[in-house]
Write a protein that holds these residues in place. Structure first.
Motif, PDB file in Angstrom:
ATOM      1  N   SER A  28      40.129  48.035  54.595  1.00  0.00           N
ATOM      2  CA  SER A  28      39.446  47.194  53.614  1.00  0.00           C
ATOM      3  C   SER A  28      38.946  45.897  54.220  1.00  0.00           C
ATOM      4  O   SER A  28      39.772  45.590  55.077  1.00  0.00           O
ATOM      5  CB  SER A  28      40.273  46.962  52.347  1.00  0.00           C
ATOM      6  N   THR A  29      37.964  45.311  53.761  1.00  0.00           N
ATOM      7  CA  THR A  29      37.456  44.014  54.159  1.00  0.00           C
ATOM      8  C   THR A  29      37.780  43.040  52.647  1.00  0.00           C
ATOM      9  O   THR A  29      37.333  43.316  51.773  1.00  0.00           O
ATOM     10  CB  THR A  29      35.806  43.949  54.479  1.00  0.00           C
ATOM     11  N   VAL A  30      38.308  42.301  53.044  1.00  0.00           N
ATOM     12  CA  VAL A  30      38.881  41.315  51.870  1.00  0.00           C
ATOM     13  C   VAL A  30      38.600  39.636  52.382  1.00  0.00           C
ATOM     14  O   VAL A  30      39.031  39.194  53.503  1.00  0.00           O
ATOM     15  CB  VAL A  30      40.372  41.356  51.624  1.00  0.00           C
ATOM     16  N   HIS A  31      37.679  39.098  51.489  1.00  0.00           N
ATOM     17  CA  HIS A  31      37.798  37.697  51.609  1.00  0.00           C
ATOM     18  C   HIS A  31      38.136  36.680  50.735  1.00  0.00           C
ATOM     19  O   HIS A  31      38.340  37.260  49.358  1.00  0.00           O
ATOM     20  CB  HIS A  31      36.035  37.276  51.399  1.00  0.00           C
ATOM     21  N   THR A  32      38.729  35.507  50.826  1.00  0.00           N
ATOM     22  CA  THR A  32      39.499  34.836  49.821  1.00  0.00           C
ATOM     23  C   THR A  32      38.154  34.067  49.185  1.00  0.00           C
ATOM     24  O   THR A  32      36.917  34.017  49.655  1.00  0.00           O
ATOM     25  CB  THR A  32      40.203  33.488  50.442  1.00  0.00           C
ATOM     26  N   TYR A  33      38.252  33.670  47.891  1.00  0.00           N
ATOM     27  CA  TYR A  33      37.316  33.049  47.065  1.00  0.00           C
ATOM     28  C   TYR A  33      37.687  31.675  46.906  1.00  0.00           C
ATOM     29  O   TYR A  33      39.012  31.371  46.513  1.00  0.00           O
ATOM     30  CB  TYR A  33      36.955  34.029  46.083  1.00  0.00           C
ATOM     31  N   ASP A  34      36.961  30.789  47.062  1.00  0.00           N
ATOM     32  CA  ASP A  34      37.116  29.200  46.696  1.00  0.00           C
ATOM     33  C   ASP A  34      37.067  28.897  45.199  1.00  0.00           C
ATOM     34  O   ASP A  34      35.756  28.387  44.960  1.00  0.00           O
ATOM     35  CB  ASP A  34      36.546  28.228  47.709  1.00  0.00           C
ATOM     36  N   GLY A  35      37.585  29.430  44.486  1.00  0.00           N
ATOM     37  CA  GLY A  35      37.518  29.164  42.905  1.00  0.00           C
ATOM     38  C   GLY A  35      38.549  29.940  41.956  1.00  0.00           C
ATOM     39  O   GLY A  35      39.086  30.518  42.645  1.00  0.00           O
ATOM     40  N   SER A  36      38.183  29.991  40.767  1.00  0.00           N
ATOM     41  CA  SER A  36      39.041  30.760  39.805  1.00  0.00           C
ATOM     42  C   SER A  36      38.434  32.287  40.000  1.00  0.00           C
ATOM     43  O   SER A  36      37.568  32.713  40.206  1.00  0.00           O
ATOM     44  CB  SER A  36      38.632  30.212  38.211  1.00  0.00           C
ATOM     45  N   PHE A  37      39.664  33.114  39.181  1.00  0.00           N
ATOM     46  CA  PHE A  37      39.439  34.689  39.172  1.00  0.00           C
ATOM     47  C   PHE A  37      38.104  34.917  38.312  1.00  0.00           C
ATOM     48  O   PHE A  37      37.308  35.539  38.612  1.00  0.00           O
ATOM     49  CB  PHE A  37      40.596  35.260  38.685  1.00  0.00           C
ATOM     50  N   ASP A  38      37.965  33.972  37.125  1.00  0.00           N
ATOM     51  CA  ASP A  38      36.952  34.236  36.403  1.00  0.00           C
ATOM     52  C   ASP A  38      35.549  33.819  36.860  1.00  0.00           C
ATOM     53  O   ASP A  38      34.559  34.564  36.646  1.00  0.00           O
ATOM     54  CB  ASP A  38      37.136  33.578  34.978  1.00  0.00           C
ATOM     55  N   ASP A  39      35.521  32.760  37.879  1.00  0.00           N
ATOM     56  CA  ASP A  39      34.388  32.605  38.497  1.00  0.00           C
ATOM     57  C   ASP A  39      33.968  33.518  39.445  1.00  0.00           C
ATOM     58  O   ASP A  39      32.686  34.154  39.631  1.00  0.00           O
ATOM     59  CB  ASP A  39      34.283  31.197  39.175  1.00  0.00           C
ATOM     60  N   ALA A  40      34.939  34.161  40.256  1.00  0.00           N
ATOM     61  CA  ALA A  40      34.719  35.190  41.212  1.00  0.00           C
ATOM     62  C   ALA A  40      34.054  36.601  40.537  1.00  0.00           C
ATOM     63  O   ALA A  40      33.289  37.289  40.985  1.00  0.00           O
ATOM     64  CB  ALA A  40      36.114  35.550  42.098  1.00  0.00           C
ATOM     65  N   ALA A  41      34.908  36.834  39.447  1.00  0.00           N
ATOM     66  CA  ALA A  41      34.337  38.148  38.723  1.00  0.00           C
ATOM     67  C   ALA A  41      33.039  38.171  38.086  1.00  0.00           C
ATOM     68  O   ALA A  41      32.060  38.880  38.370  1.00  0.00           O
ATOM     69  CB  ALA A  41      35.405  38.228  37.550  1.00  0.00           C
ATOM     70  N   PHE A  42      32.744  36.603  37.505  1.00  0.00           N
ATOM     71  CA  PHE A  42      31.239  36.494  36.940  1.00  0.00           C
ATOM     72  C   PHE A  42      30.386  36.601  38.243  1.00  0.00           C
ATOM     73  O   PHE A  42      29.310  37.183  38.246  1.00  0.00           O
ATOM     74  CB  PHE A  42      31.316  35.068  36.275  1.00  0.00           C
ATOM     75  N   SER A  43      30.641  35.773  39.415  1.00  0.00           N
ATOM     76  CA  SER A  43      29.837  35.851  40.585  1.00  0.00           C
ATOM     77  C   SER A  43      29.485  37.274  40.984  1.00  0.00           C
ATOM     78  O   SER A  43      28.675  37.792  41.500  1.00  0.00           O
ATOM     79  CB  SER A  43      30.459  34.933  41.670  1.00  0.00           C
ATOM     80  N   LEU A  44      30.574  37.931  41.197  1.00  0.00           N
ATOM     81  CA  LEU A  44      30.532  39.507  41.671  1.00  0.00           C
ATOM     82  C   LEU A  44      29.700  40.136  40.950  1.00  0.00           C
ATOM     83  O   LEU A  44      28.746  40.955  41.268  1.00  0.00           O
ATOM     84  CB  LEU A  44      31.760  40.153  41.783  1.00  0.00           C
ATOM     85  N   GLU A  45      29.863  40.124  39.596  1.00  0.00           N
ATOM     86  CA  GLU A  45      28.955  40.948  38.668  1.00  0.00           C
ATOM     87  C   GLU A  45      27.675  40.645  38.606  1.00  0.00           C
ATOM     88  O   GLU A  45      26.900  41.500  38.597  1.00  0.00           O
ATOM     89  CB  GLU A  45      29.634  40.604  37.137  1.00  0.00           C
TER      90      GLU A  45
END
Length: 149
Positions: A28-45
């Motif tokens: 797997s490839t995993v990146h850290t996200y500089d922000g909150s879980f909710d922000d990451a989920a919204f950005s991904l969606e």
């Protein structure tokens, strides 16, 4: 942005029980996200939808792990939040399966967002060499876009 390689979502869960994050077998490839879980989920969606793709399902794996931990005899919290966004591309899926019908094993595609002790991660499984690399490139583009938002 910092990237890590992990051995899949389940391996991430297993690795997460040790002290800190580690590099597993590179599945797997995993990146850290500089922000909150909710922000990451919204950005991904937003990034998935922005590619013209439909999210078929959101697996709330973090809730399931939390809800069932006592049932399986554990008191370990693996993730504060974790979701897997499941989607497909009709164009790429057809192309991959015309190249090899057994590529059906790789469909649908998923990208996860997880929060472990305040570290938010966004990632996906790596696909085998050959035609599936086109799908992996799509996943990489989606994640890169999500990380930039």
């Amino acid at each position: 942005m910092k990237s890590f390689l992990f051995g899949g979502v389940l391996a991430v869960a297993a690795i997460a029980t040790t002290a800190g994050l580690a590099i597993a077998d590179g599945t797997s490839t995993v990146h850290t996200y500089d922000g909150s879980f909710d922000d990451a989920a919204f950005s991904l969606e937003s990034a998935i939808i922005g590619k013209g793709l439909n999210i078929d399902y959101v697996s709330h794996v973090g809730d399931m792990l939390s809800r069932t931990k006592q049932d399986v005899g554990s008191d370990i919290t693996l993730f504060d939040n974790a979701e897997i966004y499941i989607f497909c591309s009709a164009v790429l899926s057809r192309k991959m399966m015309e190249a090899d019908p057994m590529n059906i094993a790789h469909c649908p595609y998923g990208i996860f967002v997880a929060d472990r002790e305040g570290q938010v991660m966004v990632g996906y499984r790596n696909y085998p060499e050959g035609p599936m690399q086109e799908v992996q490139s799509l996943l990489a583009e989606i994640v890169e876009e999500a990380l930039e938002e």
